[in-house]
Design an enzyme around this catalytic site. Sequence first.
Site, PDB file in Angstrom:
ATOM      1  NE  ARG A  43      -1.209  -2.063   3.507  1.00 15.32           N
ATOM      2  CZ  ARG A  43      -1.309  -2.365   4.796  1.00 15.32           C
ATOM      3  NH1 ARG A  43      -2.409  -2.105   5.454  1.00 15.32           N
ATOM      4  NH2 ARG A  43      -0.301  -2.908   5.435  1.00 15.32           N
ATOM      5  CD  GLU A 127      24.313 -13.098  10.967  1.00 15.99           C
ATOM      6  OE1 GLU A 127      25.392 -13.345  10.413  1.00 15.99           O
ATOM      7  OE2 GLU A 127      23.830 -13.827  11.856  1.00 15.99           O
ATOM      8  CG  ASP A 199       9.936 -18.151  13.842  1.00 16.09           C
ATOM      9  OD1 ASP A 199      10.015 -17.408  12.844  1.00 16.09           O
ATOM     10  OD2 ASP A 199      10.697 -18.043  14.824  1.00 16.09           O
ATOM     11  CE  LYS A 203      13.576 -17.220  13.741  1.00 17.03           C
ATOM     12  NZ  LYS A 203      12.886 -16.674  14.918  1.00 17.03           N
TER      13      LYS A 203
HETATM   14  P1  NDP Z   1       5.709  -6.765   8.137  1.00 16.01           P
HETATM   15  O1  NDP Z   1       4.446  -7.524   7.932  1.00 16.01           O
HETATM   16  O2  NDP Z   1       5.770  -5.780   9.247  1.00 16.01           O
HETATM   17  O3  NDP Z   1       6.082  -5.998   6.785  1.00 16.01           O
HETATM   18  C1  NDP Z   1       5.924  -6.580   5.527  1.00 16.01           C
HETATM   19  C2  NDP Z   1       6.167  -5.520   4.460  1.00 16.01           C
HETATM   20  O4  NDP Z   1       6.071  -6.158   3.192  1.00 16.01           O
HETATM   21  C3  NDP Z   1       5.138  -4.397   4.465  1.00 16.01           C
HETATM   22  O5  NDP Z   1       5.761  -3.167   4.223  1.00 16.01           O
HETATM   23  C4  NDP Z   1       4.195  -4.749   3.294  1.00 16.01           C
HETATM   24  O6  NDP Z   1       3.657  -3.618   2.650  1.00 16.01           O
HETATM   25  C5  NDP Z   1       5.166  -5.425   2.360  1.00 16.01           C
HETATM   26  N1  NDP Z   1       4.505  -6.353   1.455  1.00 16.01           N
HETATM   27  C6  NDP Z   1       3.710  -7.389   1.780  1.00 16.01           C
HETATM   28  N2  NDP Z   1       3.292  -8.026   0.679  1.00 16.01           N
HETATM   29  C7  NDP Z   1       3.819  -7.367  -0.373  1.00 16.01           C
HETATM   30  C8  NDP Z   1       3.757  -7.510  -1.778  1.00 16.01           C
HETATM   31  N3  NDP Z   1       3.065  -8.492  -2.343  1.00 16.01           N
HETATM   32  N4  NDP Z   1       4.440  -6.635  -2.552  1.00 16.01           N
HETATM   33  C9  NDP Z   1       5.160  -5.649  -2.007  1.00 16.01           C
HETATM   34  N5  NDP Z   1       5.264  -5.444  -0.672  1.00 16.01           N
HETATM   35  C10 NDP Z   1       4.608  -6.303   0.119  1.00 16.01           C
HETATM   36  O7  NDP Z   1       6.867  -7.863   8.275  1.00 16.01           O
HETATM   37  P2  NDP Z   1       8.199  -7.793   9.151  1.00 16.01           P
HETATM   38  O8  NDP Z   1       8.896  -6.513   8.868  1.00 16.01           O
HETATM   39  O9  NDP Z   1       7.899  -8.128  10.550  1.00 16.01           O
HETATM   40  O10 NDP Z   1       9.035  -9.041   8.592  1.00 16.01           O
HETATM   41  C11 NDP Z   1       9.678  -8.964   7.345  1.00 16.01           C
HETATM   42  C12 NDP Z   1      10.589 -10.180   7.168  1.00 16.01           C
HETATM   43  O11 NDP Z   1      11.565 -10.194   8.210  1.00 16.01           O
HETATM   44  C13 NDP Z   1       9.869 -11.528   7.267  1.00 16.01           C
HETATM   45  O12 NDP Z   1      10.494 -12.443   6.394  1.00 16.01           O
HETATM   46  C14 NDP Z   1      10.111 -11.944   8.711  1.00 16.01           C
HETATM   47  O13 NDP Z   1      10.065 -13.341   8.890  1.00 16.01           O
HETATM   48  C15 NDP Z   1      11.516 -11.434   8.914  1.00 16.01           C
HETATM   49  N6  NDP Z   1      11.886 -11.204  10.281  1.00 16.01           N
HETATM   50  C16 NDP Z   1      11.098 -10.410  11.063  1.00 16.01           C
HETATM   51  C17 NDP Z   1      11.435 -10.184  12.378  1.00 16.01           C
HETATM   52  C18 NDP Z   1      10.616  -9.311  13.256  1.00 16.01           C
HETATM   53  O14 NDP Z   1      10.944  -9.200  14.442  1.00 16.01           O
HETATM   54  N7  NDP Z   1       9.562  -8.671  12.745  1.00 16.01           N
HETATM   55  C19 NDP Z   1      12.646 -10.809  12.949  1.00 16.01           C
HETATM   56  C20 NDP Z   1      13.423 -11.580  12.036  1.00 16.01           C
HETATM   57  C21 NDP Z   1      13.034 -11.783  10.739  1.00 16.01           C
HETATM   58  P3  NDP Z   1       2.650  -2.592   3.390  1.00 16.01           P
HETATM   59  O15 NDP Z   1       3.489  -1.877   4.423  1.00 16.01           O
HETATM   60  O16 NDP Z   1       2.166  -1.711   2.344  1.00 16.01           O
HETATM   61  O17 NDP Z   1       1.614  -3.466   4.030  1.00 16.01           O
HETATM   62  N1  HSE Z   2       8.231 -14.446  15.650  1.00 18.65           N
HETATM   63  C1  HSE Z   2       9.658 -14.529  15.770  1.00 18.65           C
HETATM   64  C2  HSE Z   2      10.011 -14.717  17.251  1.00 18.65           C
HETATM   65  C3  HSE Z   2      10.271 -13.269  15.211  1.00 18.65           C
HETATM   66  O1  HSE Z   2       9.139 -14.657  18.124  1.00 18.65           O
HETATM   67  O2  HSE Z   2      11.172 -14.991  17.539  1.00 18.65           O
HETATM   68  C4  HSE Z   2      11.741 -13.379  14.976  1.00 18.65           C
HETATM   69  O3  HSE Z   2      12.071 -14.262  13.962  1.00 18.65           O
END
Ligand code: NDP
Ligand code: HSE
Length: 436
Positions: A43, A127, A199, A203
């Site tokens: 979005r 990483e 999850d 990992k």
């Molecule tokens: P979020 O859900 O907060 O963010 C996802 C983002 O991806 C949003 O900006 C969303 O857009 C965008 N998005 C979703 N679908 C599409 C699409 N089809 N096309 C383009 N953009 C898209 O996720 P996180 O930031 O929490 O996690 C991101 C990655 O990091 C994941 O792989 C997660 O497993 C990994 N990760 C996350 C951790 C955490 O603590 N959150 C820790 C370690 C790894 P919009 O903003 O417009 O909705």
């Molecule tokens: N859902 C995950 C956790 C986020 O609780 O550790 C980090 O990968």
Amino acid sequence: MRLALLGCGTVGAEVVRLLHEQSTDLAARIGAPLEIAGIAVRRTGRDRGGLPIDPALFTTDALGLIKRDDVDVVVEVVGGIEPARGWLVEALRAGKSVVTANKALLAEDGGALHDAAVEGSGDLYYEASVAGAIPLLRPLRESLHGDRITRVTGIVNGTTNFILSAMHATGAGFAEALDEATELGYAEADPTADVEGFDAAAKAAILASLAFHTRVGAADVHREGITEVTAADVASAKAMGCTIKLLCIAARGADGRGQETVGVRVHPAMIPLTHPLASVGDAFNAVFVEAEAAGQLMFYGRGAGGAPTASAVLGDVVAVARNRLAGVRAASESAYADLPVRPMGEALTRYHISLDVADRPGVLESVAGVFARHDVSIATVRQGPAGGSAGGAGEAVLVIVTHVAPDAALAATVRELRGLDIVRSVASVLRVEGGL
Ligand code: NDP
Ligand code: HSE
């Protein structure tokens, strides 16, 4: 050095913030300024919390952004299998370097990404996919490459560690502790991936692949979550000087013919309070690595959250950007060992079993006979009065801890115990790890 950012959510927004705040230092470390070429989101009009971003950078056309000639590095923080897999394969084949935090994709089909990286001329770094901010994958894939890793034991999911730590600290049940984790923003609205162990299993697959030079996928990991862990289990663990943690365990072993194997499992387990992982509380992660020459190493820190995860993402961005400027690339995937994955039944574990039994002569003998028939050696037996509403006169609780035995033999023992008429119920079965 121009970067395409895919995703601007919890992690992506922090990547943007750090890129902005540290732009001068990052440029100095890389040897060239780092600029955002575009940001793909779902979005484009969404409020990004006042981040200093030119609105013109946002697009919903991730593939178009990746294909642009002026993009050197693609950072994927969207998550999920598709369309992320297609984007990253496309980027790598086109010679871009890729940094991703996507553990689900790496565990599902990391091979496709590694193969695409070989076809192109860029790097694949990830990483942030395991244990957030903790520098862990780089030590496994670089620092310990002169050694032989024998076992990796870790707490790699912050949500479940928060829940189990709360259950241990307050005596709360699973549902109550999950509610607290949700209120504090640790658990997601749908906590299935965390509490059912998906999850952590993803990992575990990534860690095992790096530690044992073998492609291990999520499907190779034996997985059990924490939804069945009760307040009574936690109390029983405490009574034995233990706590319960959701562990990921990846270990070398051998099959019946002496062929080396690797076993990878995720399940709740009792560990003694003296074990280094027992003191890892709250939503922290820690990974304990054992290597032949290095001995025991422990990595500890924040495994989740926007800023900690963005720290790991940016570390990778600096590394791949430097490589591109120097015209070099990192060593490709090391999967030469190609070890077979051991079935869970062959894993060597110990069990803590709590039985509600009839309290009369011969019961202990019958119960011990079941263990003997399956060649499972009993380490300790404790009998107490039956507790709870089901308990009554003529009933008792037996708590049995076994020596190490194959998981299949322990499972068969429990199955037979469940069929005995003197066993009213098998109240709990938990694996035990670490010396007691
Ligand atoms: P979020 O859900 O907060 O963010 C996802 C983002 O991806 C949003 O900006 C969303 O857009 C965008 N998005 C979703 N679908 C599409 C699409 N089809 N096309 C383009 N953009 C898209 O996720 P996180 O930031 O929490 O996690 C991101 C990655 O990091 C994941 O792989 C997660 O497993 C990994 N990760 C996350 C951790 C955490 O603590 N959150 C820790 C370690 C790894 P919009 O903003 O417009 O909705
Ligand atoms: N859902 C995950 C956790 C986020 O609780 O550790 C980090 O990968």
